[in-house]
Design a protein around this motif. Structure first.
Motif, PDB file in Angstrom:
ATOM      1  N   ASN A 116       0.919   4.102  -2.761  1.00 29.89           N
ATOM      2  CA  ASN A 116       0.625   5.500  -2.452  1.00 29.89           C
ATOM      3  C   ASN A 116       1.734   6.431  -2.917  1.00 29.89           C
ATOM      4  OD1 ASN A 116      -1.732   4.691  -1.327  1.00 29.89           O
ATOM      5  ND2 ASN A 116      -1.012   4.783   0.805  1.00 29.89           N
TER       6      ASN A 116
ATOM      7  N   THR B 164       0.833  -1.201   0.000  1.00 31.34           N
ATOM      8  CA  THR B 164       0.000   0.000   0.000  1.00 31.34           C
ATOM      9  C   THR B 164       0.869   1.253   0.000  1.00 31.34           C
ATOM     10  OG1 THR B 164      -1.567  -1.267   1.310  1.00 31.34           O
ATOM     11  CG2 THR B 164      -1.970   1.104   1.159  1.00 31.34           C
ATOM     12  N   GLU B 165       1.899   1.232   0.853  1.00 29.92           N
ATOM     13  CA  GLU B 165       2.799   2.398   0.896  1.00 29.92           C
ATOM     14  C   GLU B 165       3.466   2.629  -0.451  1.00 29.92           C
ATOM     15  OE1 GLU B 165       4.384   2.892   5.474  1.00 29.92           O
ATOM     16  OE2 GLU B 165       5.451   1.524   4.165  1.00 29.92           O
TER      17      GLU B 165
END
Ligand SMILES: Cc1cc2nc3c(=O)[nH]c(=O)nc-3n(C[C@H](O)[C@H](O)[C@H](O)COP(=O)(O)O)c2cc1C
Ligand code: SF4
Ligand code: SF4
Ligand code: FES
Lengths: 448, 361
Positions: A140, A136-137
């Motif tokens: 993002n 996810t990081e």
């Protein structure tokens, strides 16, 4: 020499910001300025060999990937790590998830995989969260998803949890399981490079293999190939356990000797309580066990080193294998019969049951070994065991059959007298162990 | 259309030309006789079958004309395609004979050996296999594996202890029915064929799993313990069936139909699938149009009840190894029943040793 674990002890390295501050995702930046073919070429030059056990050259595997027009291709990362004694991938994923994700992005780009899967061992439940967080990081921050770095290349990474079966680490069983089917190994050919997940061309690589792509791209394949010796290039993670002062994960550059690795304080720090070394399984439970005298020196009397070629020197008669790097050390108090029995139990329990020699043979070997261990063995059992393992090896669908046969074969080959002693002394063998005998460690005789 | 290329392959010194894409096993079947490796899991009608039992392992002593290197391991002939110029050794390879012995032994160590009470006896491929390729006695002295009994419905009986996990029944259900209700549960030596929740199998073609099963793990409940197969006489019959081709084989004694199965070819494979109705419910002679006695291999024990029209397999093996055939045993050579002058089909009921004594000297 540390390439993978360089920043392992930096606080917060598990999180994106810290990882990025320490040079993270440079490999992606660099890779996206190259063509996929150039990346594959770098990996070829690096001499990197698969870290999952078989040691197959990764660059070559990548170049075998079929590329039919209009058919998607996939990269699947094998994070099923279930071989007894092997726990290096767990460490990488748990502490350096971004290194792993970075390697996945570069490799996916090189292979043209828009959908990449991580197939993770079911018992590593908490690591799933760590990986999801890292993915996810990364997303993002624009390293994953659509049109990465404006290159036009899209990539998503999905984590799939296994159900807790060792056999799902075998690449085609893994693919079946990933597709939602029973994890039975496929009958090859076709190989995954032609027909893998969803019958599309697929590359399956180990976690450590993928992570190693990051330093290869950062430093260049030629630089990577300078580390190590011969065809054992780069660094290798080893997970050390058993009778050793400092069990854990070590990154080595494959130039140190086995003796140095076991006894030096830089690495394992010797054997506890001044005990003597009896035997070792240097590459995870499937590779042959070797007695101390053959571990430290080859049959020719040369020093044995911690690398693919040196460990395999002498073939199975007097050598062993680098395997997956699960380094299991046994001191003079350990019982080889008992140990072989528990391995036989493991393979019996983990056989998928598709092919007759493995399904039936593994259980048979376990039962015989149980008899010998518990004082009910017969002399003829030893030859029978030998005969069973001989008829499993090479006659099965997947290498689990071989992996079940080799430990038994090696134990009988090198420790036959211990089996005989068990059989001749059914009562005594229940109360004490056989000890060292002729394969006593010739160098490090206990000082106490 | 492009011509299909032909490949030359040599199996046990006999050379044959086969279309590209043919497996070694099928090439060997074209030659026939003892050159053909035994196949316990492969089934030519089932797409995914094969590769599992390992009885068909052969040695490839020359890969092809282009790449003559031998293959390092024995390969499953049912799942390995021939290459041009390939040389294969089956029974001329000691490695193969030895490995096969091992595999037969593995298949038998946990088998209950309850042939005397098994309905499959007489047409069981495991019996044939162990006779032809196994060794006498066993080196296994542990308790044999058992399973909880599972009821899979009114027509089919499942004896899991006899199963060799060839997966044929699973593939059959996959290909003939739109929703498979049984499969393999668990793994390793405790894997079993099961429906999970004791469901009954009730698809109208599911009876075919009985015919594909090489052993007595799946048998016909409507024939259960009614007779031994070799006492019944196979007759080819047909009927107008709205569901299937209606071409079947009736197993008769006198005027009674004891059992209906699909017709099988010389490899023991079903020629055309039949429906449950034909198999389980049509047990009157009036249900069927009788075509005549089925052709049964003279070597089969079934031909005991059925001497007319038996087929004799060609024996090639002497040409190959310069020895008498040593694999197959011809029951007629060793048994009292070996009296071709006795017309067995005329004997009412099961043949008895007395029937042969009357014609002695
Ligand atoms: C029974 C069995 C279990 C295996 N388990 C694993 C595993 O847990 N992790 C792994 O990376 N490779 C495992 N392998 C090896 C894989 O099949 C495959 O060779 C490997 O993932 C390829 O990756 P590499 O080229 O990067 O080494 C296993 C193989 C067998 C036969
Ligand atoms: S060797 Fe064992 S694990 Fe592999 S396919 Fe055969 S039965 Fe399954
Ligand atoms: S029940 Fe019969 S057909 Fe099904 S897997 Fe077992 S032996 Fe094969
Ligand atoms: S018939 Fe080829 S493996 Fe079973």
């Amino acid at each position: 020499m540390k390439l993978l674990l360089e920043h392992a002890h930096v606080e917060g390295i598990r999180y994106y910001d810290t990882y990025r501050k320490h040079g993270g995702y440079r490999a992606v930046e660099k890779a996206f300025k190259m063509t996929p073919e150039e990346i594959v070429e770098e990996v070829k030059k690096s001499g990197l060999r698969g870290r999952g056990g078989a040691g197959f050259p990764t660059g070559m595997k990548w170049s075998f990937l079929a590329k039919p027009e209009g058919v998607p291709r996939h990269l699947v990362c094998n994070a099923d790590e279930s071989e007894p004694g092997t726990f290096k991938d767990r460490y990488l994923m748990e502490f350096l998830p971004h290194l792993f994700v970075e390697g996945l992005i570069v490799s996916s780009f090189a292979l043209g995989s828009n959908v990449t899967y991580i197939y993770i061992r079911g018992e590593y439940a908490w690591i799933v969260d760590i990986l999801e967080q890292a993915i996810t990081e990364a997303k993002n921050n624009g390293w994953l998803g659509k049109n990465i770095l404006g290159s036009g290349f899209d990539c998503e990474i999905y984590v799939q949890r296994g159900g807790g079966a060792y056999i799902c680490g075998e690449e085609t069983a893994l693919i079946e399981s990933l597709e939602g089917k029973r994890g039975n190994p496929r009958i090859k050919p076709p190989f995954p490079a032609i027909q893998g997940v969803w019958m599309r061309p697929t590359v399956v690589n180990n976690v450590e293999t993928i992570a190693a792509v990051v330093p290869i791209i950062n430093n260049g394949g030629d630089e990577y190939a300078k580390i190590g010796v011969g065809k054992s290039t780069g660094t290798k993670l080893l997970s050390v356990c058993g009778n050793i002062n400092k069990p854990g994960i070590y990154e080595i550059d494959m130039t140190c000797s086995v003796e140095e690795f076991i006894y030096s304080d830089e690495y394992c720090g010797g054997i506890p309580k001044g005990k003597r070394l009896k035997a070792c399984i240097p590459g995870g439970s499937s590779v042959p066990i070797v007695p101390a005298n053959l571990l430290l020196k080859t049959a020719k009397g040369e020093t044995r080193y911690m690398n693919y070629e040196s460990l395999a020197d002498g073939g199975f008669a007097t050598g062993t294998m680098m395997g997956s790097g699960g380094f299991i050390v046994m001191d003079e108090d350990q019982c080889v019969v008992r140990h072989t029995m528990s391995l036989a139990h493991f393979y019996n329990h983990e056989s998928c049951g598709q092919c007759s020699p493995c399904r039936e043979g593994t259980g048979w070997m376990y039962k015989i070994l149980k008899n010998i261990e518990y004082g009910k063995g017969k002399m003829s059992d030893i030859d029978l065991l030998w005969d069973i393992q001989r008829r499993i090896e090479g006659n099965t669908i997947c290498p689990l059959g071989d992996a079940a046969a080799w430990p038994v074969a090696a134990a009988i080959r090198h420790f036959r007298d211990e089996f005989e002693w068990h059989i001749l002394n059914p009562e005594e063998s229940q109360t004490r162990n056989y000890g060292l005998a002729h394969y006593a460690d010739p160098i490090h005789v206990a000082t106490v | 259309m492009s011509e299909v290329q032909n490949f030359k392959v040599t199996i046990d010194n006999i050379t044959i030309e086969v279309p590209a894409g043919t497996s070694i096993l099928n090439a060997a079947r074209m030659i026939g006789g003892e050159v053909t490796p035994p196949a316990m899991c492969y089934y030519s009608k089932l797409k995914e079958s094969g590769g599992k039992c390992r009885t068909c392992l052969v040695e490839v002593s020359k890969g092809s004309e282009k790449d003559p290197r031998p293959m390092p391991k024995l390969v499953a002939s049912c799942r390995t395609n021939v290459m041009d110029g390939m040389e294969v050794k089956n029974i001329t390879s000691e490695k193969v004979v030895d490995a096969r012995k091992g595999i037969v032994e593995m298949l038998l160590i946990n088998h209950p050996l309850d042939c005397p009470v098994c309905d499959q006896a007489g047409e069981c491929h495991l019996q044939d296999l162990s006779y032809e390729h196994g060794t006498e006695g066993t080196r296994y002295d542990f308790e044999r594996r058992t399973f909880e009994k599972e009821d899979i419905g009114p027509y089919i009986s499942l004896h899991m202890t006899r199963c060799i996990l060839c997966y044929r029944c699973v593939f059959t259900a996959d290909e003939l029915t739109n929703k498979r209700e049984h499969g393999v549960l668990e793994r390793g030596d405790h894997s079993s064929i099961s429906t999970l929740l004791n469901k009954s199998l009730d698809n109208e073609f599911i009876g075919n799993i009985i015919d594909v099963c090489p052993v007595g793990a799946l048998t016909d409940k409507t024939f259960r313990f009614k007779n031994r197969v070799w006492f019944t006489k196979p007759v080819d019959v047909h009927r107008d069936c709205p569901t299937c081709s209606g071409k079947a084989r009736a197993w008769m004694r006198g005027d009674e139909v004891y059992r209906v199965t699909a017709r099988k070819d010389q490899w023991g494979e079903v020629e055309e699938w039949i429906c449950n109705d034909c198999r389980f419910h049509k047990k009157e002679t009036t249900d069927w149009v009788i075509e005549g006695p089925s052709k049964i291999d003279r070597r089969s024990v079934i031909s005991q009840g059925h001497y007319v029209d038996t087929k004799t397999t060609q024996i090639l093996i002497n040409n190959v190894i310069g020895k008498e055939p040593r694999l197959l045993m011809d029951i007629h050579d060793v048994s009292d029943v070996n009296k071709p002058e006795v017309e067995l089909s005329r004997i009412p009921g099961p043949a008895h040793s007395d029937d042969f004594k009357t014609t002695r000297d």
